[in-house]
Design a protein around this motif. Structure first.
Motif, mmCIF file in Angstrom:
data_model
loop_
_atom_site.group_PDB
_atom_site.id
_atom_site.type_symbol
_atom_site.label_atom_id
_atom_site.label_comp_id
_atom_site.label_asym_id
_atom_site.label_seq_id
_atom_site.Cartn_x
_atom_site.Cartn_y
_atom_site.Cartn_z
ATOM 1 N N TRP A 32 -4.187 10.330 0.308
ATOM 2 C CA TRP A 32 -4.620 9.932 -1.038
ATOM 3 C C TRP A 32 -4.214 8.493 -1.356
ATOM 4 O O TRP A 32 -4.899 7.790 -2.090
ATOM 5 N N ALA A 33 -3.121 8.047 -0.766
ATOM 6 C CA ALA A 33 -2.460 6.818 -1.217
ATOM 7 C C ALA A 33 -3.063 5.558 -0.604
ATOM 8 O O ALA A 33 -3.697 5.579 0.448
ATOM 9 N N ASP A 34 -2.821 4.416 -1.298
ATOM 10 C CA ASP A 34 -3.114 3.079 -0.768
ATOM 11 C C ASP A 34 -1.902 2.486 -0.055
ATOM 12 O O ASP A 34 -2.029 1.508 0.677
ATOM 13 N N GLY A 35 -0.710 3.044 -0.341
ATOM 14 C CA GLY A 35 0.501 2.466 0.227
ATOM 15 C C GLY A 35 1.724 3.213 -0.257
ATOM 16 O O GLY A 35 1.638 4.383 -0.675
ATOM 17 N N LEU A 36 2.846 2.528 -0.216
ATOM 18 C CA LEU A 36 4.141 3.130 -0.546
ATOM 19 C C LEU A 36 4.835 2.331 -1.637
ATOM 20 O O LEU A 36 4.886 1.100 -1.573
#
Length: 409
Positions: free
Chosen positions: A380-384
């Motif tokens: 789901w994510a673009d990054g951290l």
């Protein structure tokens, strides 16, 4: 007392530094065709062979002229010919005339200006210039690159843009470091191969696929080994064999404190355990050492923890060992769209996505499921998002954000 017996957790910075010291810096090189060199690391500096551009050329479609030839009131000149890209650059512009010129075409001798076609009124015999900036729309010889200048330094990882830059200089081949050979192992009786039905208590071998995709994308040569069951002697035999065939071994699972976590003992039997347990969440049980002279990295078994520790700790050290000079990731600072009320003793890495607020500013949202065993949030994510140990966050506070595009490149 060994480093592994010390009670305190090691910082992320300490772990990266120690891992760099454990890994052997690559020295072997090979010459590759340019089209095969993507994601490889330059072994030698590269210097420009030619000027770019090699001659003055037009930045757009228009008309080449001498600015001083334009006279009021009508600012028009007779049309003397046409020049296209690929034509010889020695053509001359007749005095008091203009020539139709296409983008990239060499500027004729004597011309000092190109006027864009949309700033002209065109008739069969004359061109009227409605707007003219003396010296405009010409790319000058060597304005981008001059012959002999340093083009790329040794240690540069070759992305698409560097491949294109080398192609602009005519390099058909390039000398690069030979990719590190990485042996990938997964540990655990519970692991099941893909395509087979799960038996009670089993899970599919996730890490072999996520980690091999990550490592291959970074330019390494990856070899899969059969899964290692929870058996000390089997672990020893497998590690002994793999260490003689690879430059680096990376395993997932078997490095925690459970009764069936045998990898640390197997490594200690065959070599030396240099570090265990890092102040990172997820991923505390990360370990590394050597098996004979072959470096070994032991990642946690939980899929999200294995992925995050591979990206944050293993990635920069492996790229450094490959000969790359720019290995650190870039951290942006983005307003948080969440609260993080409870401080934690370890630095947090949370799966996050960037979204636009009503005011048009980006902010960072976090996924509600941050378990070290779950990968749904990573997809789901673009990054951290990075949250330092013992810190809290309120909505609107700036938090560190590392894009996956930065880490996976």
């Amino acid at each position: 007392m060994s480093v592994c017996d010390q009670g305190a957790l090691h910082s992320i910075e300490q772990a990266i530094s120690a891992l760099k010291n454990t890994l052997n810096r690559q020295t072997a090189t090979q010459t590759l065709a340019l089209q095969a060199a993507h994601q490889h690391v330059l072994a030698q500096p590269v210097y420009a062979q030619v000027d770019v551009p090699q001659w003055d050329n037009s930045a757009m479609d228009g008309y080449a002229l001498r600015a001083n030839d334009l006279q009021q009131p009508n600012n028009s000149l007779p049309h003397a010919g046409r020049i296209a890209a690929g034509d010889m650059p020695e053509q001359k512009l007749p005095a008091g005339q203009c020539m139709h010129i296409l983008t990239g075409a060499p500027v004729p001798l004597g011309a000092d200006t190109v006027v864009a076609q949309e700033d002209c009124s065109i008739s069969p015999e004359h061109i009227q210039f409605n707007h003219c900036k003396a010296g405009g729309n010409i790319r000058r010889r060597g304005e981008e690159i001059q012959q002999g200048q340093l083009l790329l330094e040794a240690g540069t990882r070759l992305r698409a843009q560097e491949i294109g830059l080398l192609a602009s200089q005519g390099f058909a081949q390039v000398e690069v470091y030979t990719p590190l050979r990485i042996g990938l192992l997964s540990s655990g009786n519970e692991l099941c191969e893909l395509g087979k039905p799960l038996k009670p208590g089993q899970i599919y071998d996730i890490n072999s696929y996520s980690l091999s995709t990550l490592l291959a994308g970074l330019g390494f040569t990856v070899t899969h080994y059969p899964k290692m069951p929870d058996n000390l002697q089997y672990n020893i035999d497998c590690l002994r064999t793999a260490s003689g065939e690879q430059d680096v071994l990376i395993s997932s699972g078997g490095v925690s404190v459970g009764e069936e976590d045998h990898l640390k003992n197997a490594v200690s039997t065959l070599g030396q355990l240099n570090l265990w347990r890092v102040a990172i969440q997820p991923g505390k049980p990360l370990a590394f050492g050597t098996i004979g002279t072959t470096p070994w990295i032991g990642l946690p078994g939980n899929p999200a923890a294995a992925l995050i520790t591979a990206l944050i700790i293993a990635r920069p050290a492996l790229l450094h060992a490959q000969g790359a000079t720019n290995c650190a990731h870039q951290t942006l600072h983005i307003p948080a769209a969440f609260d993080w009320k409870k401080p934690r003793p370890r630095q947090q890495y949370l799966h996050a996505r960037l979204a636009l607020q009503d005011n048009g500013q980006l902010h960072a949202e976090i996924h509600p499921k941050q378990s070290s065993a779950m990968l749904i949030a990573a997809s789901w994510a673009d990054g951290l998002v990075e949250i330092k140990a013992q810190e809290t966050v309120e909505k609107g506070d700036l938090v560190g954000f590392v894009a996956y595009s930065e880490l996976l490149n």
